[in-house]
Design a protein around this motif. Structure first.
Motif, PDB file in Angstrom:
ATOM      1  N   ARG A 173      88.411  -0.637   6.506  1.00  0.00           N
ATOM      2  CA  ARG A 173      87.624  -1.629   7.250  1.00  0.00           C
ATOM      3  C   ARG A 173      87.132  -2.739   6.335  1.00  0.00           C
ATOM      4  O   ARG A 173      87.038  -3.898   6.752  1.00  0.00           O
ATOM      5  N   GLY A 174      86.802  -2.375   5.088  1.00  0.00           N
ATOM      6  CA  GLY A 174      86.361  -3.399   4.135  1.00  0.00           C
ATOM      7  C   GLY A 174      87.462  -4.410   3.877  1.00  0.00           C
ATOM      8  O   GLY A 174      87.239  -5.624   3.885  1.00  0.00           O
TER       9      GLY A 174
ATOM     10  N   LEU B 172      88.017  -6.463   7.049  1.00  0.00           N
ATOM     11  CA  LEU B 172      86.904  -7.389   7.268  1.00  0.00           C
ATOM     12  C   LEU B 172      87.113  -8.674   6.473  1.00  0.00           C
ATOM     13  O   LEU B 172      86.926  -9.783   6.975  1.00  0.00           O
ATOM     14  N   ARG B 173      87.548  -8.512   5.223  1.00  0.00           N
ATOM     15  CA  ARG B 173      87.770  -9.688   4.377  1.00  0.00           C
ATOM     16  C   ARG B 173      89.044 -10.436   4.793  1.00  0.00           C
ATOM     17  O   ARG B 173      89.087 -11.655   4.772  1.00  0.00           O
TER      18      ARG B 173
ATOM     19  N   PHE C   3      86.016 -11.866   8.146  1.00  0.00           N
ATOM     20  CA  PHE C   3      84.760 -11.210   8.542  1.00  0.00           C
ATOM     21  C   PHE C   3      84.555 -11.209  10.058  1.00  0.00           C
ATOM     22  O   PHE C   3      83.502 -11.587  10.559  1.00  0.00           O
TER      23      PHE C   3
ATOM     24  N   PRO D 177      76.327  -8.729   9.043  1.00  0.00           N
ATOM     25  CA  PRO D 177      75.044  -8.846   8.359  1.00  0.00           C
ATOM     26  C   PRO D 177      75.183  -8.763   6.845  1.00  0.00           C
ATOM     27  O   PRO D 177      75.989  -8.001   6.333  1.00  0.00           O
TER      28      PRO D 177
ATOM     29  N   PRO E 296      73.575  -7.879   3.068  1.00  0.00           N
ATOM     30  CA  PRO E 296      72.576  -6.947   2.561  1.00  0.00           C
ATOM     31  C   PRO E 296      71.197  -7.601   2.534  1.00  0.00           C
ATOM     32  O   PRO E 296      71.074  -8.767   2.162  1.00  0.00           O
TER      33      PRO E 296
ATOM     34  N   ARG F  33      71.434 -16.866  -2.953  1.00  0.00           N
ATOM     35  CA  ARG F  33      72.546 -15.920  -3.048  1.00  0.00           C
ATOM     36  C   ARG F  33      73.272 -15.790  -1.705  1.00  0.00           C
ATOM     37  O   ARG F  33      74.499 -15.695  -1.640  1.00  0.00           O
TER      38      ARG F  33
ATOM     39  N   LEU G  71      75.458 -18.738  -1.186  1.00  0.00           N
ATOM     40  CA  LEU G  71      76.660 -18.616  -2.011  1.00  0.00           C
ATOM     41  C   LEU G  71      77.655 -17.657  -1.380  1.00  0.00           C
ATOM     42  O   LEU G  71      78.858 -17.931  -1.323  1.00  0.00           O
ATOM     43  N   ARG G  72      77.157 -16.541  -0.884  1.00  0.00           N
ATOM     44  CA  ARG G  72      78.045 -15.566  -0.241  1.00  0.00           C
ATOM     45  C   ARG G  72      78.705 -16.151   1.002  1.00  0.00           C
ATOM     46  O   ARG G  72      79.883 -15.919   1.268  1.00  0.00           O
TER      47      ARG G  72
ATOM     48  N   ARG H 103      82.651 -16.600   1.546  1.00  0.00           N
ATOM     49  CA  ARG H 103      83.362 -16.111   2.736  1.00  0.00           C
ATOM     50  C   ARG H 103      84.175 -17.234   3.376  1.00  0.00           C
ATOM     51  O   ARG H 103      85.320 -17.048   3.764  1.00  0.00           O
TER      52      ARG H 103
ATOM     53  N   MET I 106      81.186  -9.221  -3.889  1.00  0.00           N
ATOM     54  CA  MET I 106      81.248  -9.245  -2.418  1.00  0.00           C
ATOM     55  C   MET I 106      81.645  -7.902  -1.824  1.00  0.00           C
ATOM     56  O   MET I 106      81.570  -7.692  -0.624  1.00  0.00           O
TER      57      MET I 106
ATOM     58  N   ILE J  42      81.180   0.109   3.748  1.00  0.00           N
ATOM     59  CA  ILE J  42      81.025  -0.064   5.191  1.00  0.00           C
ATOM     60  C   ILE J  42      80.575   1.281   5.779  1.00  0.00           C
ATOM     61  O   ILE J  42      81.304   2.265   5.669  1.00  0.00           O
TER      62      ILE J  42
END
Lengths: 194, 94
Positions: free
Chosen positions: A45-46, A49-50, A54, A115, A117, A124, A127-128, A132, B10, B14
């Motif tokens: 899933r990670g 997601l990328r 996302f 969401p 963290p 930050r 930047l994230r 993305r 990044m 999950i």
């Protein structure tokens, strides 16, 4: 593979090695397969997601498809690579096929849907979001190459294998992808080094 | 800032959030139970086929099809087998 009605002896909660779980799951042990899904869902899933820019809904659907394919083909797993590498390959192919069906070269950026963290400060967080967006505007193959090598930390050889492309092509995708990200981030006020 | 460091940063775990349950449910709903049902349907097909062959060989059927040669009767048997296979396949899918 046998039906899910057959359940394992549920001999305990001790973590089992992938090989044991695969063999048990391939012989119809539903509990073993469940443990494999739980163990590897974050990886699949990670990655999705990328790759999807996302998009949590599309990620969930594709990830389910990946594990369904895994269920159907697990008995043909030959242990020539690790399950993780096999799953990276399976996931990449599912994404490419899905993307082809959508006939879209650039995915939509849905920055707000996942969401962040909660410990991130505003700078930050910005930047994230920019990262993305930078990732999402790449071509599929560039994004996949960056995600596999830069985030999942696969070696170039493993990433090339997962994507089904020659090593040289993979390196080109990584280089071009990073250059495109750098340019995008600079336009958004961030200077990054390659 | 190095892009590689930012990319590594990044990465995040999950949480499952019921994902495994959804996968297991989909497997139970979407995929047919191949093993037992297929074995059963295989024997049903064989049974119907053998019954068909004996029926064709019986005097009653031979009287009815007395004007047919052996190859025509063979075609009937194959047709019966095909129908049996289709019926049993439907049974499995259902």
């Amino acid at each position: 593979m046998n039906s899910l009605s057959k359940v394992s002896d549920a001999s305990g909660t001790s973590p089992l090695a992938d090989e044991q779980l695969i063999r048990r799951a391939a012989s119809g042990d539903a509990e073993a397969f469940r443990r494999l899904v739980t163990k590897h869902q974050s990886q699949v899933r990670g990655l999705l997601l990328r790759l999807t820019g996302f998009d949590p809904q599309r990620t969930d659907e594709l990830a389910q498809d990946v594990f369904l394919t895994m269920y159907e083909t697990l008995s043909s797993f030959r242990f020539e690579s690790s399950l993780s590498t096999w799953l990276y390959r399976l996931t990449s192919r599912h994404f490419v096929d899905d993307q082809r069906r959508r006939k879209s070269r650039i995915v939509e950026v849905s920055i707000e849907t996942t969401p962040e963290p909660i410990h991130c400060d505003t700078e930050r967080l910005d930047l994230r979001k920019s990262l993305r967006a930078a990732l999402a505007q790449l071509k599929d193959e560039e994004r996949m190459a960056i995600v596999l090598t830069g985030m999942e930390e696969l070696t170039f050889v493993e990433a090339a294998e997962a994507m089904g492309v020659p090593l040289g092509t993979l390196k080109t995708h990584v280089l071009r992808g990073k250059e495109h990200m750098k340019t995008f981030l600079r336009q958004n006020g961030y200077e990054v080094e390659l | 800032m190095k892009l590689d460091d930012l990319l590594k940063d990044m990465r995040q775990e999950i949480p499952d959030n019921g994902f495994t349950d959804r996968v297991m449910t989909r497997i139970e709903e979407d995929l047919p139970a191949w093993d037992l049902d297929h074995v059963t349907s295989f024997f049903v097909e064989i049974g119907i086929f053998i019954f068909g062959v004996f029926a064709l060989k019986s005097s009653l059927i031979q009287t009815i099809f007395t004007h047919l040669d052996l190859s025509t009767m063979g075609l009937f048997a194959l047709g019966g087998l095909l129908i049996a296979a289709l019926i049993s396949q439907d049974m499995v899918l259902e």
